[in-house]
Design a protein around this motif. Structure first.
Motif, PDB file in Angstrom:
ATOM      1  N   TYR A  23       0.849  -1.364   0.162  1.00 59.00           N
ATOM      2  CA  TYR A  23       0.023  -0.080   0.030  1.00 59.00           C
ATOM      3  C   TYR A  23       0.952   1.399  -0.025  1.00 59.00           C
ATOM      4  CZ  TYR A  23      -3.331  -3.420   1.309  1.00 59.00           C
ATOM      5  OH  TYR A  23      -4.217  -4.558   1.341  1.00 59.00           O
ATOM      6  N   LEU A  24       0.425   2.315  -0.849  1.00 61.84           N
ATOM      7  CA  LEU A  24       1.080   3.411  -0.948  1.00 61.84           C
ATOM      8  C   LEU A  24       0.022   4.549  -0.588  1.00 61.84           C
ATOM      9  CD1 LEU A  24       3.335   5.443  -1.560  1.00 61.84           C
ATOM     10  CD2 LEU A  24       3.048   5.295  -3.949  1.00 61.84           C
ATOM     11  N   ASN A  25       0.227   5.386   0.291  1.00 63.95           N
ATOM     12  CA  ASN A  25      -0.690   6.274   0.414  1.00 63.95           C
ATOM     13  C   ASN A  25      -2.222   5.834   0.887  1.00 63.95           C
ATOM     14  OD1 ASN A  25       1.223   8.333   0.371  1.00 63.95           O
ATOM     15  ND2 ASN A  25       0.682   8.687  -1.484  1.00 63.95           N
ATOM     16  N   ASN A  26      -2.391   4.612   1.427  1.00 65.18           N
ATOM     17  CA  ASN A  26      -3.585   3.980   1.950  1.00 65.18           C
ATOM     18  C   ASN A  26      -4.256   3.510   0.779  1.00 65.18           C
ATOM     19  OD1 ASN A  26      -3.086   5.316   4.589  1.00 65.18           O
ATOM     20  ND2 ASN A  26      -4.313   7.084   3.880  1.00 65.18           N
ATOM     21  N   ALA A  27      -3.668   3.382  -0.432  1.00 58.94           N
ATOM     22  CA  ALA A  27      -4.075   2.676  -1.711  1.00 58.94           C
ATOM     23  C   ALA A  27      -3.101   1.583  -2.186  1.00 58.94           C
ATOM     24  CB  ALA A  27      -4.466   3.696  -2.714  1.00 58.94           C
ATOM     25  N   GLU A  28      -3.725   0.246  -2.348  1.00 59.43           N
ATOM     26  CA  GLU A  28      -2.769  -0.536  -3.047  1.00 59.43           C
ATOM     27  C   GLU A  28      -2.149  -0.296  -4.097  1.00 59.43           C
ATOM     28  OE1 GLU A  28      -3.393  -5.359  -3.910  1.00 59.43           O
ATOM     29  OE2 GLU A  28      -5.180  -4.183  -3.541  1.00 59.43           O
ATOM     30  N   LEU A  29      -1.021  -0.735  -4.487  1.00 56.12           N
ATOM     31  CA  LEU A  29       0.039  -0.250  -5.303  1.00 56.12           C
ATOM     32  C   LEU A  29      -0.688  -0.757  -6.583  1.00 56.12           C
ATOM     33  CD1 LEU A  29       3.589  -1.576  -4.361  1.00 56.12           C
ATOM     34  CD2 LEU A  29       2.288   0.734  -4.353  1.00 56.12           C
ATOM     35  N   GLN A 105      16.001 -19.655   1.318  1.00 52.27           N
ATOM     36  CA  GLN A 105      14.755 -19.744   2.136  1.00 52.27           C
ATOM     37  C   GLN A 105      13.827 -18.922   1.366  1.00 52.27           C
ATOM     38  OE1 GLN A 105      14.406 -21.084   5.464  1.00 52.27           O
ATOM     39  NE2 GLN A 105      16.153 -22.218   4.557  1.00 52.27           N
ATOM     40  N   PHE A 106      12.456 -19.148   1.696  1.00 51.99           N
ATOM     41  CA  PHE A 106      11.187 -18.681   1.140  1.00 51.99           C
ATOM     42  C   PHE A 106      10.348 -17.819   2.257  1.00 51.99           C
ATOM     43  CE2 PHE A 106      12.428 -22.028  -1.252  1.00 51.99           C
ATOM     44  CZ  PHE A 106      12.118 -21.785  -2.683  1.00 51.99           C
ATOM     45  N   PHE A 107      10.387 -16.589   2.061  1.00 50.94           N
ATOM     46  CA  PHE A 107       9.808 -15.569   3.248  1.00 50.94           C
ATOM     47  C   PHE A 107       8.438 -15.185   2.818  1.00 50.94           C
ATOM     48  CE2 PHE A 107      14.218 -15.454   3.738  1.00 50.94           C
ATOM     49  CZ  PHE A 107      14.244 -15.788   5.038  1.00 50.94           C
ATOM     50  N   ASN A 108       7.466 -15.152   3.508  1.00 53.47           N
ATOM     51  CA  ASN A 108       6.112 -14.682   3.411  1.00 53.47           C
ATOM     52  C   ASN A 108       6.118 -13.316   4.129  1.00 53.47           C
ATOM     53  OD1 ASN A 108       5.176 -16.665   1.561  1.00 53.47           O
ATOM     54  ND2 ASN A 108       4.681 -17.919   3.214  1.00 53.47           N
ATOM     55  N   ILE A 109       5.668 -12.147   3.189  1.00 54.60           N
ATOM     56  CA  ILE A 109       5.309 -10.932   4.012  1.00 54.60           C
ATOM     57  C   ILE A 109       3.919 -10.446   3.673  1.00 54.60           C
ATOM     58  CG2 ILE A 109       6.202  -8.565   4.285  1.00 54.60           C
ATOM     59  CD1 ILE A 109       8.966  -9.511   3.487  1.00 54.60           C
ATOM     60  N   GLN A 110       3.364 -10.413   4.819  1.00 51.59           N
ATOM     61  CA  GLN A 110       1.727 -10.184   4.502  1.00 51.59           C
ATOM     62  C   GLN A 110       1.706  -8.877   3.864  1.00 51.59           C
ATOM     63  OE1 GLN A 110      -0.599  -9.917   8.337  1.00 51.59           O
ATOM     64  NE2 GLN A 110      -2.460 -10.364   7.064  1.00 51.59           N
ATOM     65  N   ASN A 111       1.868  -7.712   4.227  1.00 55.40           N
ATOM     66  CA  ASN A 111       1.766  -6.342   3.883  1.00 55.40           C
ATOM     67  C   ASN A 111       3.147  -5.614   4.239  1.00 55.40           C
ATOM     68  OD1 ASN A 111      -0.998  -6.890   3.381  1.00 55.40           O
ATOM     69  ND2 ASN A 111      -1.267  -6.422   5.626  1.00 55.40           N
ATOM     70  N   LEU A 112       3.185  -4.462   3.192  1.00 55.34           N
ATOM     71  CA  LEU A 112       4.177  -3.493   2.874  1.00 55.34           C
ATOM     72  C   LEU A 112       3.276  -2.266   2.856  1.00 55.34           C
ATOM     73  CD1 LEU A 112       7.044  -4.945   1.001  1.00 55.34           C
ATOM     74  CD2 LEU A 112       7.012  -4.597   3.358  1.00 55.34           C
ATOM     75  N   TYR A 113       4.148  -1.095   3.603  1.00 53.16           N
ATOM     76  CA  TYR A 113       3.378   0.060   3.419  1.00 53.16           C
ATOM     77  C   TYR A 113       4.356   1.424   3.039  1.00 53.16           C
ATOM     78  CZ  TYR A 113       0.050  -2.360   6.196  1.00 53.16           C
ATOM     79  OH  TYR A 113      -1.191  -3.207   6.531  1.00 53.16           O
ATOM     80  N   SER A 114       3.669   2.403   2.583  1.00 51.43           N
ATOM     81  CA  SER A 114       4.746   3.310   2.226  1.00 51.43           C
ATOM     82  C   SER A 114       3.885   5.023   2.296  1.00 51.43           C
ATOM     83  CB  SER A 114       5.684   3.430   1.131  1.00 51.43           C
ATOM     84  OG  SER A 114       6.476   4.564   1.105  1.00 51.43           O
ATOM     85  N   CYS A 115       4.314   6.038   2.786  1.00 46.37           N
ATOM     86  CA  CYS A 115       3.693   7.206   2.248  1.00 46.37           C
ATOM     87  C   CYS A 115       4.701   7.978   1.701  1.00 46.37           C
ATOM     88  CB  CYS A 115       3.486   7.649   3.713  1.00 46.37           C
ATOM     89  SG  CYS A 115       2.409   6.677   4.854  1.00 46.37           S
TER      90      CYS A 115
END
Length: 191
Positions: A23-29, A105-115
């Motif tokens: 998410y960027l600025n509260n909206a999905e990329l 290794q395989f890594f799962n990341i639920q969410n990333l955010y930026s403003c």
């Protein structure tokens, strides 16, 4: 990636990241091969991928003995977004600790955010997009903001100089001063 210069290096020391949402600025990329997520070790890009809602896969390279600017097991990594619409590269964050880089290794990341604003990101990953009336930048206009405005006024010996850094969030009536009128307008917003 032509706009950023990020490139994928493939060697025997690889780790794989799977991002569910970003998410960027509260909206999905944006999808359709526009917005991009990059993985970094220090300032070195070690992998990137076009954003795909629900599942973005990014292969990353590590130091194979010939690449000292790349991570080894246990090194910290960071993420950045390339926002196609603004042609900007922005730091991205997780609400949880990011996994350390680990070969194979395989890594799962639920969410990333930026403003894209200079305001702080809130604890839930949302961005403050307008700080007017919210000088403590907690995403809520409340009595704490009124107290902060009063504190600014009381502790200011030379008003024009004190208020320069605070006008954007506290000068409700745009008169280039923080005063009782601004406080009343914020209180009216709360009520």
């Amino acid at each position: 990636h032509p706009q950023t210069g990020w490139e994928i290096i493939i060697n025997q020391n690889m780790a794989f990241y799977f991002i569910e949402s970003a998410y960027l600025n509260n909206a999905e990329l944006e999808e359709e091969q526009t917005d991009v997520i990059g993985v970094f070790f220090n300032d070195q890009n070690i992998g990137w991928g076009f954003y795909s809602s629900g599942f973005t896969s990014i292969s990353t390279a590590g130091d194979d003995g010939t690449m000292p600017n790349y991570p080894i097991n246990g090194d910290s990594i960071t993420f950045k977004f390339y926002d196609y619409s603004s042609n900007q590269v922005l730091n991205a964050f997780s609400l949880y600790n990011l996994p350390l880089w680990q070969e194979n290794q395989f890594f799962n990341i639920q969410n990333l955010y930026s403003c894209s604003s200079d305001y702080l990101m809130l604890n839930d990953g949302s961005c403050v997009t307008n700080c007017m009336g919210d000088p403590n930048l907690d995403g809520q206009i409340d009595i704490l903001d009124v107290i902060e405005m009063i504190d600014l006024i009381i502790n200011c010996e030379t008003p024009p100089n004190c208020f320069l850094d605070s006008l954007e969030c506290t000068d409700y009536n745009n008169d280039q001063m923080i005063n009782i009128i601004d406080i009343i307008l914020v209180i009216n917003t709360i009520l």
